[in-house]
Design a protein around this motif. Structure first.
Motif, PDB file in Angstrom:
ATOM      1  N   PRO A 119       0.844  -1.198   0.000  1.00 46.65           N
ATOM      2  CA  PRO A 119       0.000   0.000   0.000  1.00 46.65           C
ATOM      3  C   PRO A 119       0.882   1.252   0.000  1.00 46.65           C
ATOM      4  N   GLU A 120       0.267   2.395  -0.156  1.00 51.11           N
ATOM      5  CA  GLU A 120       0.992   3.659  -0.140  1.00 51.11           C
ATOM      6  C   GLU A 120       1.582   3.905   1.246  1.00 51.11           C
ATOM      7  N   ALA A 121       2.786   4.428   1.282  1.00 46.10           N
ATOM      8  CA  ALA A 121       3.429   4.769   2.547  1.00 46.10           C
ATOM      9  C   ALA A 121       2.943   6.133   3.016  1.00 46.10           C
ATOM     10  N   ASP A 122       2.951   6.320   4.326  1.00 48.27           N
ATOM     11  CA  ASP A 122       2.706   7.641   4.893  1.00 48.27           C
ATOM     12  C   ASP A 122       3.978   8.478   4.831  1.00 48.27           C
ATOM     13  N   LEU A 123       5.102   7.817   5.129  1.00 48.07           N
ATOM     14  CA  LEU A 123       6.415   8.467   5.079  1.00 48.07           C
ATOM     15  C   LEU A 123       7.371   7.601   4.278  1.00 48.07           C
ATOM     16  N   ASP A 124       8.223   8.248   3.523  1.00 47.81           N
ATOM     17  CA  ASP A 124       9.241   7.587   2.723  1.00 47.81           C
ATOM     18  C   ASP A 124      10.581   8.161   3.191  1.00 47.81           C
ATOM     19  N   ILE A 125      11.427   7.317   3.789  1.00 50.60           N
ATOM     20  CA  ILE A 125      12.680   7.799   4.375  1.00 50.60           C
ATOM     21  C   ILE A 125      13.862   7.153   3.667  1.00 50.60           C
ATOM     22  N   THR A 126      14.814   7.976   3.268  1.00 50.46           N
ATOM     23  CA  THR A 126      16.034   7.490   2.628  1.00 50.46           C
ATOM     24  C   THR A 126      17.222   7.858   3.497  1.00 50.46           C
ATOM     25  N   PHE A 127      18.047   6.851   3.782  1.00 46.84           N
ATOM     26  CA  PHE A 127      19.279   7.057   4.540  1.00 46.84           C
ATOM     27  C   PHE A 127      20.461   6.925   3.592  1.00 46.84           C
ATOM     28  N   ALA A 128      21.394   7.869   3.681  1.00 47.61           N
ATOM     29  CA  ALA A 128      22.589   7.847   2.835  1.00 47.61           C
ATOM     30  C   ALA A 128      23.812   8.147   3.691  1.00 47.61           C
ATOM     31  N   TYR A 129      24.929   7.580   3.299  1.00 49.73           N
ATOM     32  CA  TYR A 129      26.180   7.878   3.995  1.00 49.73           C
ATOM     33  C   TYR A 129      26.515   9.344   3.790  1.00 49.73           C
ATOM     34  N   HIS A 130      27.100   9.952   4.821  1.00 49.70           N
ATOM     35  CA  HIS A 130      27.425  11.373   4.751  1.00 49.70           C
ATOM     36  C   HIS A 130      28.736  11.645   5.470  1.00 49.70           C
ATOM     37  N   SER A 131      29.587  12.441   4.846  1.00 41.02           N
ATOM     38  CA  SER A 131      30.850  12.832   5.452  1.00 41.02           C
ATOM     39  C   SER A 131      30.710  14.240   6.000  1.00 41.02           C
ATOM     40  N   PHE A 132      31.038  14.402   7.269  1.00 43.25           N
ATOM     41  CA  PHE A 132      30.929  15.717   7.902  1.00 43.25           C
ATOM     42  C   PHE A 132      32.175  16.563   7.699  1.00 43.25           C
ATOM     43  N   ASP A 133      33.318  15.887   7.567  1.00 42.25           N
ATOM     44  CA  ASP A 133      34.554  16.663   7.462  1.00 42.25           C
ATOM     45  C   ASP A 133      35.338  16.351   6.184  1.00 42.25           C
ATOM     46  N   GLN A 134      34.711  15.706   5.222  1.00 39.39           N
ATOM     47  CA  GLN A 134      35.296  15.372   3.926  1.00 39.39           C
ATOM     48  C   GLN A 134      36.444  14.370   3.992  1.00 39.39           C
ATOM     49  N   SER A 135      36.832  13.922   5.194  1.00 39.19           N
ATOM     50  CA  SER A 135      37.951  12.986   5.280  1.00 39.19           C
ATOM     51  C   SER A 135      37.502  11.556   5.523  1.00 39.19           C
ATOM     52  N   GLU A 136      36.277  11.384   6.039  1.00 37.54           N
ATOM     53  CA  GLU A 136      35.800  10.026   6.295  1.00 37.54           C
ATOM     54  C   GLU A 136      34.275  10.013   6.379  1.00 37.54           C
ATOM     55  N   LEU A 137      33.703   8.849   6.183  1.00 36.68           N
ATOM     56  CA  LEU A 137      32.265   8.710   6.347  1.00 36.68           C
ATOM     57  C   LEU A 137      31.981   8.658   7.835  1.00 36.68           C
ATOM     58  N   SER A 138      31.331   9.673   8.340  1.00 36.04           N
ATOM     59  CA  SER A 138      31.158   9.732   9.781  1.00 36.04           C
ATOM     60  C   SER A 138      29.709   9.833  10.217  1.00 36.04           C
ATOM     61  N   GLY A 139      28.782   9.710   9.289  1.00 41.75           N
ATOM     62  CA  GLY A 139      27.386   9.828   9.677  1.00 41.75           C
ATOM     63  C   GLY A 139      26.466   9.480   8.534  1.00 41.75           C
ATOM     64  N   ARG A 140      25.230   9.902   8.686  1.00 44.24           N
ATOM     65  CA  ARG A 140      24.205   9.615   7.691  1.00 44.24           C
ATOM     66  C   ARG A 140      23.401  10.877   7.428  1.00 44.24           C
ATOM     67  N   LYS A 141      22.809  10.906   6.274  1.00 49.29           N
ATOM     68  CA  LYS A 141      21.844  11.941   5.932  1.00 49.29           C
ATOM     69  C   LYS A 141      20.506  11.233   5.776  1.00 49.29           C
ATOM     70  N   ALA A 142      19.473  11.754   6.420  1.00 49.51           N
ATOM     71  CA  ALA A 142      18.131  11.204   6.285  1.00 49.51           C
ATOM     72  C   ALA A 142      17.272  12.209   5.529  1.00 49.51           C
ATOM     73  N   THR A 143      16.576  11.710   4.534  1.00 51.00           N
ATOM     74  CA  THR A 143      15.612  12.519   3.805  1.00 51.00           C
ATOM     75  C   THR A 143      14.248  11.893   4.047  1.00 51.00           C
ATOM     76  N   ILE A 144      13.367  12.647   4.679  1.00 52.99           N
ATOM     77  CA  ILE A 144      12.030  12.157   5.025  1.00 52.99           C
ATOM     78  C   ILE A 144      11.028  12.888   4.148  1.00 52.99           C
ATOM     79  N   VAL A 145      10.224  12.122   3.430  1.00 54.76           N
ATOM     80  CA  VAL A 145       9.208  12.685   2.549  1.00 54.76           C
ATOM     81  C   VAL A 145       7.840  12.219   3.032  1.00 54.76           C
ATOM     82  N   ALA A 146       6.959  13.160   3.256  1.00 54.30           N
ATOM     83  CA  ALA A 146       5.580  12.849   3.643  1.00 54.30           C
ATOM     84  C   ALA A 146       4.776  12.636   2.370  1.00 54.30           C
ATOM     85  N   VAL A 147       4.071  11.513   2.304  1.00 57.57           N
ATOM     86  CA  VAL A 147       3.302  11.165   1.115  1.00 57.57           C
ATOM     87  C   VAL A 147       1.807  11.401   1.337  1.00 57.57           C
ATOM     88  N   THR A 148       1.327  11.167   2.540  1.00 56.79           N
ATOM     89  CA  THR A 148      -0.097  11.312   2.853  1.00 56.79           C
ATOM     90  C   THR A 148      -0.299  12.470   3.837  1.00 56.79           C
TER      91      THR A 148
END
Length: 165
Positions: A119-148
């Motif tokens: 069925p249709e989602a209420d929320l669609d969340i994407t997690f991606a690797y994210h570098s805070f200091d350009q030298s290493e992968l140290s976190g994540r970026k979350a993009t949350i999209v409301a569909v309903t």
């Protein structure tokens, strides 16, 4: 109606907290699609949802069983991992329609594998690797999209709980 919110997640504790905020925002019922590469934090996020509701046990990705049901303090939560789904119609064989028709919170990892059967989602969340200091992968970026409409209200609550106004 769509809303969108992007945030940076610096560590595992922040990911668990975000899951807790989703649990608070959606409460007993909703459908959330979770996207991201292997290891991007989808299951950690689900652990945060379940911990917030009061679950004390282990939370692992149901990669081989496809769905792990939880009943916590009168909340029903179904954690799906569709990574190994060969055909979206397999959802029907495990009773997928029944899970989504109940008053429950459904967390679905790898939802594109179930396309056409979900069925249709209420929320669609994407997690991606994210570098805070350009030298290493140290976190994540979350993009949350409301569909309903329900997702939009939940997104506003999440944004407020995260301090994003």
């Amino acid at each position: 109606m769509q809303g969108r919110y992007e945030l940076l997640i610096k560590n595992e504790d922040a990911m668990v907290a975000l899951g807790g905020h989703l649990a608070e925002a959606l409460g007993d019922q909703g459908i959330v699609f979770l996207h991201g590469d292997l290891g991007a934090g989808k299951t950690t996020f689900c652990r945060g949802v379940l911990r917030h509701l009061g679950h004390q046990g282990a939370v692992k990705s149901p990669t081989y069983t496809l769905v792990e049901p939880y009943e916590v303090n009168n909340h029903k939560v179904y954690h799906f991992d569709l990574y190994r789904l060969a055909d979206p119609e397999e959802l029907e064989f495990i009773g997928g329609r029944d899970y989504f028709s109940e008053a429950a919170l459904c967390l679905v990892e790898w939802p594109t594998r179930g396309q056409g059967e979900l069925p249709e989602a209420d929320l669609d969340i994407t997690f991606a690797y994210h570098s805070f200091d350009q030298s290493e992968l140290s976190g994540r970026k979350a993009t949350i999209v409301a569909v309903t409409d329900k997702g939009k209200r939940a997104l506003e609550t999440i944004r407020a709980l995260q301090g994003g106004g």
